[in-house]
Design a protein around this motif. Structure first.
Motif, PDB file in Angstrom:
ATOM      1  N   SER A 140      38.279  50.609  38.221  1.00 54.41           N
ATOM      2  CA  SER A 140      37.770  49.782  37.410  1.00 54.41           C
ATOM      3  C   SER A 140      37.628  48.535  38.377  1.00 54.41           C
ATOM      4  CB  SER A 140      38.926  49.488  36.386  1.00 54.41           C
ATOM      5  OG  SER A 140      38.435  48.161  35.900  1.00 54.41           O
ATOM      6  N   GLU A 141      36.508  47.921  38.070  1.00 54.12           N
ATOM      7  CA  GLU A 141      36.160  46.736  38.967  1.00 54.12           C
ATOM      8  C   GLU A 141      37.057  45.605  38.622  1.00 54.12           C
ATOM      9  OE1 GLU A 141      32.118  45.830  38.656  1.00 54.12           O
ATOM     10  OE2 GLU A 141      31.364  47.742  39.211  1.00 54.12           O
ATOM     11  N   GLU A 142      37.646  45.653  37.597  1.00 56.78           N
ATOM     12  CA  GLU A 142      38.636  44.621  37.069  1.00 56.78           C
ATOM     13  C   GLU A 142      39.919  44.711  37.763  1.00 56.78           C
ATOM     14  OE1 GLU A 142      37.090  42.095  35.231  1.00 56.78           O
ATOM     15  OE2 GLU A 142      35.408  43.653  35.154  1.00 56.78           O
ATOM     16  N   GLY A 143      40.198  45.973  38.386  1.00 54.77           N
ATOM     17  CA  GLY A 143      41.621  45.887  38.629  1.00 54.77           C
ATOM     18  C   GLY A 143      41.791  45.489  40.333  1.00 54.77           C
ATOM     19  N   THR A 144      43.045  45.192  40.533  1.00 52.44           N
ATOM     20  CA  THR A 144      43.458  44.488  41.666  1.00 52.44           C
ATOM     21  C   THR A 144      43.148  45.065  43.155  1.00 52.44           C
ATOM     22  OG1 THR A 144      45.737  45.230  41.419  1.00 52.44           O
ATOM     23  CG2 THR A 144      45.219  43.015  40.846  1.00 52.44           C
ATOM     24  N   THR A 145      43.373  46.697  42.667  1.00 52.84           N
ATOM     25  CA  THR A 145      42.890  47.492  43.946  1.00 52.84           C
ATOM     26  C   THR A 145      41.662  47.439  44.246  1.00 52.84           C
ATOM     27  OG1 THR A 145      44.728  49.132  42.996  1.00 52.84           O
ATOM     28  CG2 THR A 145      42.992  49.904  44.518  1.00 52.84           C
ATOM     29  N   LEU A 149      40.312  46.198  48.138  1.00 56.70           N
ATOM     30  CA  LEU A 149      39.325  46.853  48.992  1.00 56.70           C
ATOM     31  C   LEU A 149      37.965  46.379  49.116  1.00 56.70           C
ATOM     32  CD1 LEU A 149      40.389  50.512  47.536  1.00 56.70           C
ATOM     33  CD2 LEU A 149      40.887  49.407  49.704  1.00 56.70           C
ATOM     34  N   ASN A 150      37.664  45.745  47.973  1.00 59.17           N
ATOM     35  CA  ASN A 150      36.243  45.041  47.834  1.00 59.17           C
ATOM     36  C   ASN A 150      36.244  43.978  48.972  1.00 59.17           C
ATOM     37  OD1 ASN A 150      33.444  44.842  47.003  1.00 59.17           O
ATOM     38  ND2 ASN A 150      34.211  42.921  46.412  1.00 59.17           N
ATOM     39  N   ALA A 151      37.286  43.109  49.045  1.00 55.81           N
ATOM     40  CA  ALA A 151      37.554  42.201  50.248  1.00 55.81           C
ATOM     41  C   ALA A 151      37.471  42.498  51.551  1.00 55.81           C
ATOM     42  CB  ALA A 151      38.558  41.286  49.807  1.00 55.81           C
ATOM     43  N   ALA A 152      38.156  43.838  51.540  1.00 58.19           N
ATOM     44  CA  ALA A 152      38.071  44.425  52.920  1.00 58.19           C
ATOM     45  C   ALA A 152      36.585  44.877  53.296  1.00 58.19           C
ATOM     46  CB  ALA A 152      39.045  45.650  52.943  1.00 58.19           C
ATOM     47  N   GLY A 153      35.802  45.419  52.381  1.00 61.02           N
ATOM     48  CA  GLY A 153      34.540  45.635  52.701  1.00 61.02           C
ATOM     49  C   GLY A 153      33.684  44.666  52.769  1.00 61.02           C
TER      50      GLY A 153
END
Length: 625
Positions: A140-145, A149-153
């Motif tokens: 889910s785009e709402e999840g913290t995972t 990961l999105n910040a890393a990419g």
């Protein structure tokens, strides 16, 4: 050999040449610090020769040459820290740029983006993976995972100006930390927020704000100006306040200057182009679609694409879809197809390593930066092929009335956003045509493998090459064809005396252009901008210098065409450069090419074995470990 403290050597040398006031200019070549002194009699030559790290001193051609060896750039850098000489005159070692304005622009972008290329490729794959996982409903785009990961990419793309500031500062001889600080100000949260403000002023002057995240040109332009500003300030400011006043003034001047100049220019261009294309969609949709498909990547490169975003967002609110977004699928996927074609056609192992992940991230997530900056743009023809494919595909999509129902990154995964409006069949035909054209044109037109080697730091080193280079280096090949002779016969006393080490000299045959090749497999540790000298370190620790011509640094790159870059692995016999002997001789320089083992003292023996005519790569030196 004891390690030399160049930070300590720099002030000692400066004092013994008569101080900064006695130095008119200072440059360096592959092994020598070249000074032009106002009065050479003030230099304590005997004492300079005794300094740790100094090999010898040569006074010739109006220059006071302090021979250091391969580490001369380290001493040059230290002198630049304590004086205004190095920074101000370093540009004299830069060769004149070749090619038209477009070619020079591509070379500049490629050189600046190359240090971050692999990071872009890796981050793009993270973005592609996240897009796939969210599309399949596995995350889910709402999840913290996802957020982590999105910040890393995403960070390297968002903060691209900060990353580019480092390589730009090195290119333009500017302070790296100050350049990073300027770039950081451009993407500082409070500055980003001002882009939505109704009114922004600086000391009462209106400022037109723009978004600088993911941009290239603003920080490149800024760092270029910064280099000139810093060098001027170092010349005019007293040494007692120079260290803190230079960065203070540079930051205080450059940040407002960039915001007040680049912002208005990019905003005006963005609004003008986006407004014109919006009108064209009503008058001649096919033409508007072709323009969007062909030039979208160019708009992104110049930061002009931000002018389209407000229009697209407004369209999603009313009427609920955007016809401007649909042709972008053709633009992005055509470039992705061109990257894929490069991966298939190239003979370069490293280019394939870049192109593979870049094509995947472009197809799946619409992340084109690794493919554009690392593959297509440096090679030119694939980029053009992608633009042609995007133009044809974009025109077809616009003719069919294709539109996007959501604000997405154009990619294969995002294609469901095209299913609600327009003629869906025609839309998908347009995308397919764009992909086929980009792919086929790249395969048919091909590209220059030399460009691949130069701009992506790749070469044709196969696994066998790398494995072979691990073997002890027992012989060295001639770097050029010609007459081999002992170093003692060379007119330059630095080489003939053996001060830099043992080796051999080769006087090239004939005239016209010749090819200079690597005498052994290894890693390039030095590539002079002027193209006249190359330092290679083999895997077993042999340090080589290939110096093309005597005193040819004075040509400032004229007649020299380097084919390699620092950090690149080369196989024995691989091309290092092309040299025009006529240019060298017409300039009054001896084209004799020197091959020196600069760490001769650490080896059991370096024995020249040729005193006759040789072909390139014939054995000319034997090495005993």
């Amino acid at each position: 050999m004891a390690k030399v403290d160049y930070a300590a050597l720099a002030p000692q040398l400066l004092e013994k040449v008569g101080g900064e006031g006695n130095v008119r200019s200072i440059t360096h070549c592959a092994t020598r610090l070249r000074l032009v002194l106002a009065d050479e009699s003030k230099a304590a030559t005997a004492q300079i020769k005794q300094l740790p790290g100094v090999v010898t001193v040569v006074q010739a051609g109006g220059q006071y040459q302090v021979v250091i060896g391969n580490d001369v750039p380290m001493l040059y850098e230290e002198l630049g820290r304590i004086t205004s000489l190095g920074a101000a005159d370093s540009g004299t070692e830069q060769p004149a740029e070749e090619g038209n304005l477009f070619d020079r622009f591509i070379k500049l972008i490629s050189a600046l983006i190359h240090p971050v290329l692999w990071t872009l490729a890796g981050a793009g794959l993270i973005k592609a993976l996240l897009a796939l996982l969210t599309t399949l409903g596995w995350m889910s785009e709402e999840g913290t995972t996802y957020t982590i990961l999105n910040a890393a990419g995403d960070s390297v793309f968002y903060f691209l100006p900060v990353v580019l500031a480092i390589s730009a500062a090195r290119r333009f001889k500017a302070n790296e930390i100050t350049a990073v600080a300027i770039a950081g100000a451009l993407v500082y949260p409070d500055i980003v927020a001002l882009a939505d403000a109704d009114s922004v002023t600086f000391i009462g002057i209106p400022v037109v704000m723009a978004s600088y995240s993911s941009s290239l040109l603003p920080i490149i332009f800024s760092t270029w100006i910064q280099g000139y500003l810093e060098r001027w300030l170092k010349r005019v400011l007293p040494s007692t306040i120079r260290n803190f006043m230079v960065p203070l003034l540079v930051l205080a001047i450059m940040v407002p200057l960039v915001l007040m100049t680049i912002g208005p220019v990019t905003t005006a261009l963005s609004n003008g182009i986006s407004g014109g294309i919006q009108s064209l969609f009503r008058i001649a949709p096919w033409a508007a679609g072709a323009i969007m498909g062909a030039f979208w990547q160019v708009f992104v490169m110049f930061g002009i694409h931000w002018g389209f975003v407000p229009i697209m967002l407004a369209d999603y609110d009313n009427p609920g879809y955007s016809v401007m977004t649909a042709p972008l699928f053709a633009a992005v996927l055509a470039q992705a197809a061109a990257v894929l074609a490069v991966m298939i056609r190239t003979r370069s192992a490293q280019m394939r390593q870049v192109a593979g992940p870049a094509a995947l991230s472009a197809f799946l997530a619409g992340i084109t930066e690794p493919g554009i900056y690392g593959v297509n743009l440096p090679l030119k023809r694939p980029f053009i092929a992608g633009c042609i494919g995007g133009a044809v595909g974009g025109a077809i999509i616009a003719i069919g009335g294709g539109a996007s129902s959501a604000f997405v990154f154009p990619s294969l995964i995002a294609m469901p956003a095209l299913l609600q409006y327009g003629n869906v069949v025609v839309t998908f035909i347009g995308i397919a045509v764009a992909v086929v054209i980009g792919f086929v044109l790249t395969l048919v037109l091909g590209f220059n493998e030399a460009d691949a080697a130069a701009d992506s730091d790749s070469d044709e080193d196969t696994t066998e090459d790398v494995e072979a280079s691990a073997e002890p280096t027992t012989t060295l090949g001639a770097p050029v064809a010609g007459r081999a002779m002992p170093l003692e016969k060379v007119s330059d006393p630095v080489f003939s005396s053996g001060a830099l080490g043992g080796g051999v000299a080769v006087r090239p045959n004939g005239s016209g252009r010749i090819v200079v090749t690597a005498p052994a497999a290894g890693t390039l540790v030095t590539v002079m901008d002027s193209g006249h000298a190359y330092g290679i370190k083999t895997d077993d620790g042999v340090e080589l210098l290939v110096h093309v011509g005597l005193d040819t640094v004075q040509l400032e790159g004229r007649g020299f065409s380097p084919k390699v870059t620092v950090g690149q692995r080369v196989a024995r016999g691989q091309e290092l450069a092309e040299v025009d002997l006529e240019v060298v001789r017409e300039g009054g320089y001896d084209p004799t090419t020197i091959l020196v083992v600069t760490n001769t003292a650490s080896l059991a023996g370096v024995v020249p074995v040729a005193d006759a005519d040789v072909e390139a790569d014939d054995v000319v030196v034997e090495i005993d470990h």
